[in-house]
Scaffold this active site. Structure first.
Site, PDB file in Angstrom:
ATOM      1  N   PRO A   5       0.836  -1.206   0.000  1.00  0.00           N
ATOM      2  CA  PRO A   5       0.000   0.000   0.000  1.00  0.00           C
ATOM      3  C   PRO A   5       0.868   1.253   0.000  1.00  0.00           C
ATOM      4  O   PRO A   5       1.918   1.297   0.643  1.00  0.00           O
ATOM      5  CB  PRO A   5      -0.781  -0.113   1.310  1.00  0.00           C
ATOM      6  CG  PRO A   5      -0.728  -1.543   1.682  1.00  0.00           C
ATOM      7  CD  PRO A   5       0.571  -2.067   1.141  1.00  0.00           C
ATOM      8  N   GLU A   6       0.417   2.269  -0.735  1.00  0.00           N
ATOM      9  CA  GLU A   6       1.180   3.509  -0.794  1.00  0.00           C
ATOM     10  C   GLU A   6       0.761   4.432   0.348  1.00  0.00           C
ATOM     11  O   GLU A   6      -0.196   4.153   1.081  1.00  0.00           O
ATOM     12  CB  GLU A   6       0.995   4.161  -2.163  1.00  0.00           C
ATOM     13  CG  GLU A   6       1.279   3.148  -3.277  1.00  0.00           C
ATOM     14  CD  GLU A   6       1.807   3.728  -4.569  1.00  0.00           C
ATOM     15  OE1 GLU A   6       2.160   4.912  -4.597  1.00  0.00           O
ATOM     16  OE2 GLU A   6       1.895   2.966  -5.547  1.00  0.00           O
ATOM     17  N   LYS A  55       5.004   4.994   4.654  1.00  0.00           N
ATOM     18  CA  LYS A  55       4.232   3.756   4.705  1.00  0.00           C
ATOM     19  C   LYS A  55       4.174   3.180   6.115  1.00  0.00           C
ATOM     20  O   LYS A  55       3.782   2.035   6.313  1.00  0.00           O
ATOM     21  CB  LYS A  55       4.830   2.742   3.735  1.00  0.00           C
ATOM     22  CG  LYS A  55       4.786   3.223   2.282  1.00  0.00           C
ATOM     23  CD  LYS A  55       5.470   2.247   1.358  1.00  0.00           C
ATOM     24  CE  LYS A  55       5.458   2.779  -0.073  1.00  0.00           C
ATOM     25  NZ  LYS A  55       6.194   1.890  -0.996  1.00  0.00           N
ATOM     26  N   ARG A 261      11.864  -3.139  -9.869  1.00  0.00           N
ATOM     27  CA  ARG A 261      10.439  -2.811  -9.819  1.00  0.00           C
ATOM     28  C   ARG A 261       9.903  -2.687 -11.235  1.00  0.00           C
ATOM     29  O   ARG A 261      10.673  -2.541 -12.181  1.00  0.00           O
ATOM     30  CB  ARG A 261      10.220  -1.479  -9.065  1.00  0.00           C
ATOM     31  CG  ARG A 261      10.948  -1.380  -7.744  1.00  0.00           C
ATOM     32  CD  ARG A 261      10.425  -2.375  -6.718  1.00  0.00           C
ATOM     33  NE  ARG A 261       9.078  -2.072  -6.312  1.00  0.00           N
ATOM     34  CZ  ARG A 261       8.746  -1.208  -5.360  1.00  0.00           C
ATOM     35  NH1 ARG A 261       9.670  -0.549  -4.721  1.00  0.00           N
ATOM     36  NH2 ARG A 261       7.477  -1.015  -5.046  1.00  0.00           N
TER      37      ARG A 261
END
Ligand SMILES: [Zn+2]
Length: 291
Positions: A5-6, A55, A261
């Protein structure tokens, strides 16, 4: 495909937990057992406040200790009103206040920190675009001293805390910046633009609970196209749109790994940096040498 989650999600959780539990004495437990010692340090104390830093989620208690949670890939909160349900699955932490209960499953981190440890955590994080106390200047000093690609630098939590894969990909598209551009080639005006755009997009993410990054000219209504269908929701330009036409120029969106990524970009709207500044420089040299 699972993603961490950002920051906007963590800020939303901090606000919800404040609404549900702040000012109340909390009964904490660890039905699964792995957080039993930590829960014992906090249980029976009053939750003073909550906050998100990138985060990372913090719950501050009146005995000076703080709960630190990082959801990681698999962490999830669930809450509800009494009666408390029987714990299902691996419930790492259960909170019960006056009006609600909450369970935490599968976090990457769930631990109790003292004030010095909280300070250490904050010191290793970069500026969080969602925090009013954020200072982007140290972030720019780090970024502009680096030869690493700007995409990797935006994802580096010691530079921009809370920026994740979707925001990093999207903000670079919106800036027309090749994701491989080295940090040291990002000028102060370009950084200001990236930072302000991140702030605006992430604040909208907090408000809406989903990530939307398209300008009004590129919404489904404006373009008379079908809305995006994706588990992450939200209208975006490049993230998880490989092979689909760019909303701005029609070029197929490209995908490739960078810094471990998934990177998505439009080869036309975000030309690789060597095709711009570096291409002009050799031509200039050739011109001089030919004279
Ligand atoms: Zn394009």
């Amino acid at each position: 495909m699972v993603t961490v989650p950002e920051g906007h999600t963590i800020h939303r959780l901090a606000a919800r937990h404040r609404d549900l539990f702040a000012g109340q004495r909390i009964a904490l437990s660890s039905p699964q057992g792995r957080f039993a010692a930590g829960a014992a340090l906090l249980s029976g104390h009053t939750l003073v406040d909550t906050e998100a830093y990138g985060k990372h989620l913090l719950h501050h208690y009146d005995n000076g200790l703080s709960l630190h949670v990082h959801l990681g890939l698999y962490g999830r909160f669930a809450d509800g009103e009494p009666p408390l349900p029987a714990p299902i699955g691996e419930v790492r932490m259960r909170m019960a206040g006056a009006t609600h209960w909450m369970d935490l499953r599968g976090p990457a981190a769930c631990e109790v920190l003292d004030p010095a440890q909280v300070a250490v955590l904050r010191a290793r994080l970069g500026a969080d675009p969602l925090r009013d106390d954020a200072d982007p200047a140290p972030s720019y000093r780090k970024l502009s001293a680096s030869t690493r690609p700007v995409f990797a630098l935006l994802l580096d939590q010691s530079i921009v805390a809370g920026c994740g894969l979707i925001y990093a990909n999207e903000v670079l598209f919106r800036a027309g910046l090749a994701p491989t551009t080295p940090g040291r080639e990002i000028g102060p005006a370009c950084w200001d633009e990236l930072w302000e755009d991140l702030r605006a997009l992430m604040k909208e993410g907090v408000a809406r609970g989903r990530i939307d990054t398209v300008h009004t000219a590129h919404t489904p209504e404006a373009m008379q196209r079908a809305p995006r269908v994706d588990r992450h929701g939200g209208e975006v330009y490049v993230y998880r749109r490989p092979g689909l036409p760019c909303y701005v120029c029609g070029t197929a969106i490209a995908r490739g790994p960078l810094a471990g990524r998934n990177l998505y970009w439009c080869p036309t709207c975000q030309p690789l940096h060597r095709a711009r500044p570096a291409a002009r420089a050799p031509r200039a040299r050739r011109a001089r040498s030919s004279r």
